[in-house]
Write a protein that holds these residues in place. Structure first.
Motif, PDB file in Angstrom:
ATOM      1  N   HIS A   7       0.845  -1.188   0.000  1.00 53.39           N
ATOM      2  CA  HIS A   7       0.000   0.000   0.000  1.00 53.39           C
ATOM      3  C   HIS A   7       0.889   1.249   0.000  1.00 53.39           C
ATOM      4  O   HIS A   7       1.887   1.305   0.728  1.00 53.39           O
ATOM      5  N   LEU A   9       0.780   4.234   1.334  1.00 55.51           N
ATOM      6  CA  LEU A   9       1.054   4.861   2.625  1.00 55.51           C
ATOM      7  C   LEU A   9       2.022   4.029   3.454  1.00 55.51           C
ATOM      8  O   LEU A   9       2.875   4.566   4.165  1.00 55.51           O
ATOM      9  N   LEU A  10       1.895   2.712   3.378  1.00 57.73           N
ATOM     10  CA  LEU A  10       2.818   1.826   4.082  1.00 57.73           C
ATOM     11  C   LEU A  10       4.208   1.930   3.467  1.00 57.73           C
ATOM     12  O   LEU A  10       5.211   1.993   4.189  1.00 57.73           O
ATOM     13  N   SER A  13       5.847   4.982   4.731  1.00 62.41           N
ATOM     14  CA  SER A  13       6.302   4.830   6.120  1.00 62.41           C
ATOM     15  C   SER A  13       7.600   4.032   6.188  1.00 62.41           C
ATOM     16  O   SER A  13       8.505   4.354   6.959  1.00 62.41           O
ATOM     17  N   ILE A  58      -0.617  -4.004   8.250  1.00 62.69           N
ATOM     18  CA  ILE A  58      -0.974  -2.676   7.746  1.00 62.69           C
ATOM     19  C   ILE A  58      -1.450  -2.776   6.296  1.00 62.69           C
ATOM     20  O   ILE A  58      -2.419  -2.126   5.888  1.00 62.69           O
ATOM     21  N   HIS A  59      -0.769  -3.608   5.520  1.00 59.44           N
ATOM     22  CA  HIS A  59      -1.182  -3.813   4.131  1.00 59.44           C
ATOM     23  C   HIS A  59      -2.565  -4.458   4.080  1.00 59.44           C
ATOM     24  O   HIS A  59      -3.419  -4.045   3.282  1.00 59.44           O
ATOM     25  N   LYS A  62      -5.273  -2.120   4.604  1.00 62.41           N
ATOM     26  CA  LYS A  62      -5.241  -1.041   3.606  1.00 62.41           C
ATOM     27  C   LYS A  62      -4.879   0.305   4.218  1.00 62.41           C
ATOM     28  O   LYS A  62      -5.290   1.358   3.723  1.00 62.41           O
ATOM     29  N   ALA A  63      -4.112   0.236   5.323  1.00 61.00           N
ATOM     30  CA  ALA A  63      -3.597   1.442   5.995  1.00 61.00           C
ATOM     31  C   ALA A  63      -4.712   2.429   6.337  1.00 61.00           C
ATOM     32  O   ALA A  63      -4.482   3.640   6.402  1.00 61.00           O
ATOM     33  N   THR A  64      -5.913   1.913   6.588  1.00 69.06           N
ATOM     34  CA  THR A  64      -7.076   2.783   6.777  1.00 69.06           C
ATOM     35  C   THR A  64      -7.947   2.292   7.930  1.00 69.06           C
ATOM     36  O   THR A  64      -8.265   1.106   8.014  1.00 69.06           O
ATOM     37  N   THR A  93       2.566   3.533  11.196  1.00 71.18           N
ATOM     38  CA  THR A  93       1.170   3.965  11.013  1.00 71.18           C
ATOM     39  C   THR A  93       0.984   5.459  11.214  1.00 71.18           C
ATOM     40  O   THR A  93      -0.137   5.951  11.087  1.00 71.18           O
ATOM     41  N   THR A  96      -0.983   7.251   8.696  1.00 72.72           N
ATOM     42  CA  THR A  96      -2.300   6.675   8.409  1.00 72.72           C
ATOM     43  C   THR A  96      -3.252   7.050   9.553  1.00 72.72           C
ATOM     44  O   THR A  96      -2.828   7.657  10.541  1.00 72.72           O
ATOM     45  N   LEU A  98      -4.930   4.574  11.103  1.00 76.45           N
ATOM     46  CA  LEU A  98      -5.106   3.328  11.845  1.00 76.45           C
ATOM     47  C   LEU A  98      -4.966   3.563  13.345  1.00 76.45           C
ATOM     48  O   LEU A  98      -4.083   4.301  13.793  1.00 76.45           O
TER      49      LEU A  98
END
Length: 204
Positions: A7, A9-10, A13, A58-59, A62-64, A93, A96, A98
């Motif tokens: 993802h 965003l991941l 990070s 996290i993947h 979906k980092a959400t 995170t 994100t 999360l």
């Protein structure tokens, strides 16, 4: 595997934390975890197995953030391990939304019940406190997608083995992951319960 397939965003990070690619053992672990299979991940400390778990989680999410019920539960030995793993998650995170929560014995259970109720995506918990909160109807496990035992060598302590066994009976359509430094008879016994179709990923 490279981090290109993760993802965005991941991936961002990981780059911010100085990770450019996965190491040799993580290349073995990540496809299985990302694919949704149950797995024993057995390797010495320092092999990167915990980081692989964090990346896969996290993947997977979906980092959400999503609704209120936890989608990932990770059990750990004690308060110190819960806080340390929460801090490690937060390295990946922070960009994100999360929500990561540490649930442990040395804290007011009514406050924990309230804090979990308001919404958490990832709950890191000691087995005894997780079990107690669940049987008090203080945490909903119906949306859990992944249940992991981190550093599972501790399971001989404080009836941890039986707590996990009882909790597993409440989980359906859930991926189970057991991480340990070495395979032992106690965690191997879970094959008779919820790990019957698991993969064994071991560092040679």
């Amino acid at each position: 595997m490279s981090f290109k397939k993760l993802h965005p965003l991941l991936k961002e990070s990981l780059e911010n934390a100085g990770f450019e690619t996965s190491n040799a053992f993580q290349k073995k672990v990540l496809p299985t975890l990302k694919g949704g299979s149950d797995a024993y991940v057995i390797a010495p400390k320092g092999s990167g197995k915990t980081t692989a778990l964090i990346i896969a989680i996290i993947h997977k999410l979906k980092a959400t953030a999503f609704e209120d019920s936890p989608r990932v539960i990770i059990t750990v030995k004690d308060k110190e391990d819960a806080i340390a793993l929460k801090e490690e998650f937060e390295r990946f995170t922070m960009n994100t939304d999360l929500r990561v929560y540490a649930l442990y014995d040395e804290y007011d259970i009514d406050k924990q019940k309230t804090e979990v109720y308001y919404g958490q995506d990832i709950v890191i918990a000691t087995p005894a406190r997780l079990s107690k909160l669940y049987f008090l109807n203080g945490i909903h496990l119906g949306e859990v997608q992944l249940f992991a035992l981190e550093d599972a060598d501790y399971l001989g302590l404080h009836n941890g083995y039986n707590h996990i066994l009882r909790l597993s009976e409440s989980l359906t359509k859930c991926q189970f992951v057991i991480i340990a430094d070495e395979m032992n008879s106690r965690i191997k016994n879970y094959q008779n319960a919820f790990m019957s179709n698991s993969h064994l990923i071991k560092q040679k």
